[in-house]
Design an enzyme around this catalytic site. Structure first.
Site, mmCIF file in Angstrom:
data_model
loop_
_atom_site.group_PDB
_atom_site.id
_atom_site.type_symbol
_atom_site.label_atom_id
_atom_site.label_comp_id
_atom_site.label_asym_id
_atom_site.label_seq_id
_atom_site.Cartn_x
_atom_site.Cartn_y
_atom_site.Cartn_z
ATOM 1 N N MET A 174 1.336 -2.081 12.231
ATOM 2 C CA MET A 174 1.204 -2.870 13.593
ATOM 3 C C MET A 174 1.208 -3.088 14.976
ATOM 4 S SD MET A 174 -0.146 -5.159 10.916
ATOM 5 C CE MET A 174 -0.970 -6.680 12.089
ATOM 6 N N ASN B 202 1.255 -1.039 -0.054
ATOM 7 C CA ASN B 202 0.371 0.299 0.209
ATOM 8 C C ASN B 202 0.536 1.178 -0.365
ATOM 9 O OD1 ASN B 202 -3.130 -0.610 0.302
ATOM 10 N ND2 ASN B 202 -2.282 -1.858 1.836
ATOM 11 N N ASP C 130 -9.920 0.376 14.341
ATOM 12 C CA ASP C 130 -10.570 0.362 13.246
ATOM 13 C C ASP C 130 -12.087 1.039 13.092
ATOM 14 O OD1 ASP C 130 -8.262 -0.854 12.527
ATOM 15 O OD2 ASP C 130 -9.326 -2.769 13.164
ATOM 16 N N ILE D 254 -0.858 -0.756 18.126
ATOM 17 C CA ILE D 254 -1.993 0.572 18.754
ATOM 18 C C ILE D 254 -1.544 1.074 19.219
ATOM 19 C CG2 ILE D 254 -3.709 0.414 20.248
ATOM 20 C CD1 ILE D 254 -4.296 -2.934 19.920
ATOM 21 N N ARG E 137 4.925 2.076 25.547
ATOM 22 C CA ARG E 137 4.617 2.521 23.987
ATOM 23 C C ARG E 137 4.848 4.461 24.059
ATOM 24 N NH1 ARG E 137 1.220 -0.837 21.452
ATOM 25 N NH2 ARG E 137 0.715 -2.612 22.678
ATOM 26 N N ASN F 66 -5.571 5.355 7.889
ATOM 27 C CA ASN F 66 -5.412 3.923 7.845
ATOM 28 C C ASN F 66 -6.173 3.036 6.956
ATOM 29 O OD1 ASN F 66 -4.355 1.325 8.738
ATOM 30 N ND2 ASN F 66 -6.482 1.058 9.953
ATOM 31 N N HIS G 4 -7.658 -0.924 5.703
ATOM 32 C CA HIS G 4 -8.367 -1.815 6.843
ATOM 33 C C HIS G 4 -8.824 -3.188 6.338
ATOM 34 C CE1 HIS G 4 -8.976 -4.953 9.844
ATOM 35 N NE2 HIS G 4 -9.723 -4.424 9.741
HETATM 36 C C1 GRF Z 1 -3.334 -4.584 3.646
HETATM 37 O O1 GRF Z 1 -4.488 -5.346 3.708
HETATM 38 C C2 GRF Z 1 -3.605 -3.799 4.881
HETATM 39 O O2 GRF Z 1 -5.560 -3.218 5.061
HETATM 40 C C3 GRF Z 1 -3.203 -3.678 6.073
HETATM 41 O O3 GRF Z 1 -2.251 -4.731 6.157
HETATM 42 C C4 GRF Z 1 -1.628 -5.220 5.423
HETATM 43 C C5 GRF Z 1 -0.546 -5.216 4.584
HETATM 44 O O4 GRF Z 1 -0.023 -5.016 3.315
HETATM 45 N N1 GRF Z 1 -3.998 -3.325 7.631
HETATM 46 P P1 GRF Z 1 0.579 -3.836 2.281
HETATM 47 O O5 GRF Z 1 2.145 -3.737 4.038
HETATM 48 O O6 GRF Z 1 0.413 -3.045 2.450
HETATM 49 O O7 GRF Z 1 1.396 -5.126 1.036
#
Ligand code: GRF
Length: 189
Positions: free
Chosen positions: A89, A13, A144, A91, A64, A106, A108
Site C-alpha cells: 500500500m 496473495n 493501476d 505509491i 519516499r 501488481n 488489483h
Molecule cells: C488484495 O485484494 C489485492 O488485490 C489488493 O490488496 C489485497 C491484498 O490482500 N491489492 P492480501 O494481503 O494479498 O491478502
C-alpha cells in the site's frame, strides 16, 4: 527467476505465490518478502513457509525516495530479479518504477481500467455492476494503469456485500496471480 514479494498486510496473495513456487516446475523462486509495515500479518505467514521476511518501515525515512532506496538495496541484496506487489500500500515514485520496468507486477481487485484505487468492491456494488473481478498488471508510474497480464471476472450476486464480493474476487486473485507471474517470467526468458 528470483522473485521478491512486497506486502503491507494479510498476505494471502503472497501465500498463493509461495505455494505455487513450491512446485519444482514453477519458473519462480520466492527469495524474500518485504513489508513496509512491521506489524503485517503476512510476515509471520512467510516465515512459517520458510521464506526470509523483512520489514522496512516507511515511517522511519524522511522521504519516499529514501524509503525506496532502502527497499531497492534489500531487493538487490537478495538478488531479486522480479518483484510481485501483493497488497503493498505505498505509491511508488517513477524513479523506483523505472528501475523495475517490465519486472514489477501488481494485483488489483477490479477489472481495470474500472475502479482504480481503493474501495473497489464498495464502488462496484454502489454502481450496480453486474460483474467485477481482479487484474494482474505491470507496474508503471501511473497508479493501476500498467499493461494488463491477466484478468478474472466474477458475477455480482443479489444480496452481495462488499465482504462477500471481496471473498469471491480474492479466490480468483489467488488463482491468477501465480499464473500471471509465470507468464511474465516466461515472456522475459
Ligand atoms: C488484495 O485484494 C489485492 O488485490 C489488493 O490488496 C489485497 C491484498 O490482500 N491489492 P492480501 O494481503 O494479498 O491478502
Amino acid at each position: 527467476m528470483r522473485v521478491g514479494i512486497l506486502i503491507s498486510g494479510r498476505g494471502s496473495n503472497m501465500t498463493a505465490l509461495i505455494k505455487a513456487a513450491k512446485d519444482p516446475d514453477y519458473p519462480a523462486e520466492i527469495v524474500v518478502v518485504i513489508s513496509n509495515r512491521p506489524d503485517a500479518a503476512g510476515l509471520d505467514s512467510a516465515r512459517q513457509e520458510g521464506i526470509a521476511a523483512i520489514s522496512i518501515d516507511h515511517k522511519q525515512f524522511d522521504s519516499r525516495e529514501a524509503f525506496e532506496d532502502a527497499l531497492h538495496n534489500e531487493l538487490l541484496a537478495h538478488k531479486v530479479e522480479m518483484v510481485a506487489c501483493a497488497g503493498f500500500m505505498r505509491i511508488m515514485t517513477s524513479g523506483f518504477v523505472k528501475k523495475w520496468q517490465d519486472r514489477m507486477l501488481n494485483i488489483h481487485p477490479s477489472l481495470l481500467p474500472a475502479y482504480k484505487g481503493l474501495h473497489t468492491h464498495e464502488r462496484a456494488l454502489k454502481d450496480g455492476a453486474k460483474t467485477h473481478g481482479c487484474t494482474v498488471h505491470y507496474v508503471i508510474a501511473d497508479l493501476d494503469a500498467g499493461p494488463i497480464i491477466m484478468q478474472a471476472e466474477v458475477p455480482v450476486l443479489a444480496g452481495d456485500t462488499a465482504d462477500s464480493l471481496a471473498k469471491r474476487v480474492l479466490a480468483e486473485e489467488h488463482r491468477i496471480y501465480p499464473l500471471s507471474l509465470a507468464k511474465a517470467i516466461n515472456k522475459l526468458s
